[in-house]
Scaffold this active site. Structure first.
Site, PDB file in Angstrom:
ATOM      1  N   LYS A 119       0.855  -1.193   0.000  1.00 34.02           N
ATOM      2  CA  LYS A 119       0.000   0.000   0.000  1.00 34.02           C
ATOM      3  C   LYS A 119       0.885   1.234   0.000  1.00 34.02           C
ATOM      4  CE  LYS A 119      -3.623   2.300   2.668  1.00 34.02           C
ATOM      5  NZ  LYS A 119      -4.540   2.187   3.818  1.00 34.02           N
ATOM      6  N   LYS A 173      -2.305  -1.364  -3.829  1.00 34.41           N
ATOM      7  CA  LYS A 173      -3.194  -0.225  -3.687  1.00 34.41           C
ATOM      8  C   LYS A 173      -2.376   1.051  -3.754  1.00 34.41           C
ATOM      9  CE  LYS A 173      -6.247   1.873  -0.387  1.00 34.41           C
ATOM     10  NZ  LYS A 173      -6.775   1.894   0.940  1.00 34.41           N
TER      11      LYS A 173
HETATM   12  C1  PBG Z   1      -7.003   3.737   5.901  1.00 33.76           C
HETATM   13  C2  PBG Z   1      -7.463   3.578   4.499  1.00 33.76           C
HETATM   14  C3  PBG Z   1      -7.347   4.490   3.447  1.00 33.76           C
HETATM   15  C4  PBG Z   1      -7.986   3.903   2.360  1.00 33.76           C
HETATM   16  C5  PBG Z   1      -8.483   2.694   2.777  1.00 33.76           C
HETATM   17  N1  PBG Z   1      -8.132   2.490   4.104  1.00 33.76           N
HETATM   18  C6  PBG Z   1      -6.806   5.831   3.370  1.00 33.76           C
HETATM   19  C7  PBG Z   1      -5.459   6.128   3.784  1.00 33.76           C
HETATM   20  O1  PBG Z   1      -4.631   5.242   4.012  1.00 33.76           O
HETATM   21  O2  PBG Z   1      -5.204   7.312   3.920  1.00 33.76           O
HETATM   22  C8  PBG Z   1      -8.144   4.536   1.012  1.00 33.76           C
HETATM   23  C9  PBG Z   1      -9.282   4.059   0.203  1.00 33.76           C
HETATM   24  C10 PBG Z   1      -9.540   4.898  -0.991  1.00 33.76           C
HETATM   25  O3  PBG Z   1      -8.901   5.937  -1.236  1.00 33.76           O
HETATM   26  O4  PBG Z   1     -10.452   4.535  -1.759  1.00 33.76           O
HETATM   27  N2  PBG Z   1      -5.799   3.150   6.205  1.00 33.76           N
END
Ligand code: PBG
Length: 326
Positions: free
Chosen positions: A194, A246
């Site tokens: 991620k 992601k």
């Molecule tokens: C939290 C999380 C995020 C997303 C999913 N879980 C945001 C982040 O890490 O700031 C993003 C999902 C999206 O943008 O569709 N950890």
């Protein structure tokens, strides 16, 4: 020109193109994210994400049933909590939002695969994905809380755990906690690679995050491809059942690399910013929304993803009918 090689022979009709198509996209590939917010009585629209809403808790059951009727077989639950504190303790309370959402979703559609997004940022007052000590998220203190959180989700009946906090050792810690509590059968889909991405901007609107800082000390640097592979392989070694990349569109090389180096199922998360960009361009009349979305999803699969988490899941379920035009 070599007359023997004519690629166009295989493109002469829809029938032959269908026959030789290498990559297929079906509703079975899709996971729908659902947001539930405490303390509201009507769905709240998310301005930058037309078509996506935050549901009041009493409309979650209906939302899950609607998805099931469209042929969507998996949902990913996000809670927007009113009970925030320093540690996100609501996530390990039996009557907390996370556990309640799971119970409601399972009761509404028992055959639906109910997946919990396992993080803390929507439940902490500071918005970080764990316990903050000395201005940074403390990895190992966060893991202890994550263990309590996932056991709570398992007790509530969750079908799959999806940790998204990018803590080191999170898969081993989760596996330990689940296995020692009688939940060795529950799979873990790790947000294994991620990135610290600007594409999450609209999500942060969606969860009303008061978060102001950055997640650069735990999420990955978008510049790093080798590390991206190492992160996913490490989660595989710790016992992850599914891996994830992601965001998606800007990271197809990473998807292909993990696919080439792991036999695990691989998910891709088509995130809020990717959704919002397509929506904005479509509403400006400069692209064909359906064609762009189908092409994007197909690219994920061609690159090596097996499943796709996307806010377009419900639209795709409508579009992906067997009689879909060529
Ligand atoms: C939290 C999380 C995020 C997303 C999913 N879980 C945001 C982040 O890490 O700031 C993003 C999902 C999206 O943008 O569709 N950890």
């Amino acid at each position: 020109m070599n007359q023997a090689i004519r690629f166009r022979r295989r493109r002469r009709s829809a029938a032959i193109r269908d026959l030789v198509r290498e990559t297929q996209l079906t509703t079975d590939d899709l996971i729908l994210p659902i947001f539930v917010q405490e303390g509201i009585s009507e769905p709240v629209t998310i301005e930058s994400m037309p078509g996506v809403v935050r549901y009041p808790e009493d409309q979650l059951a209906q939302a899950v049933q609607n998805a099931w009727q469209l042929g969507i077989k998996a949902v990913l639950l996000f809670g927007v909590s009113e009970n925030k504190d320093d540690t996100g303790s609501d996530t390990w309370r039996e009557d907390g939002l996370l556990a309640r959402m799971i119970r409601t979703a399972k009761a509404a559609a028992p055959d639906m695969l109910v997946i919990s997004d396992n993080c803390f940022c929507e439940y902490t007052s500071h918005g970080h994905c764990g316990v903050v000590c000395d201005h940074d998220v403390d990895n190992d203190k966060t893991l202890k809380n994550l263990q309590k959180q996932v056991v709570n989700c398992a007790r509530a009946g969750v079908d799959m755990i999806a940790p998204s906090g990018m803590m080191d050792g999170m898969i081993a810690a989760i596996r330990d906690a689940l296995d020692s509590s009688g939940y060795s059968h529950i799979p873990v889909m790790s947000y294994s690679t991620k990135f610290a991405s600007a594409f999450y901007g609209p999500f942060r609107d969606a969860v009303d995050s008061t978060f102001k800082g950055s997640r650069n000390t735990y999420q990955m640097d978008p510049a790093n491809g080798r590390e991206a592979l190492a992160e996913s392989l490490e989660d595989e070694a710790q016992g992850a059942d599914l891996l994830m990349v992601k965001p998606g569109t800007a990271y197809l090389d990473v998807i292909a690399d993990i696919r080439a180096n792991s036999a695990l199922p691989l998910a891709v998360y088509h995130v809020s910013g990717e959704y919002a960009m397509i929506k904005a361009a479509a509403s400006a009349g400069v692209i064909d929304e359906q064609a762009i979305v189908l092409e994007t999803m197909l690219a994920f699969k061609r690159a090596g993803a097996d499943l796709i988490i996307t806010y377009y899941a419900t639209d795709l379920a409508h579009w992906l009918t067997p009689s879909q035009a060529d």
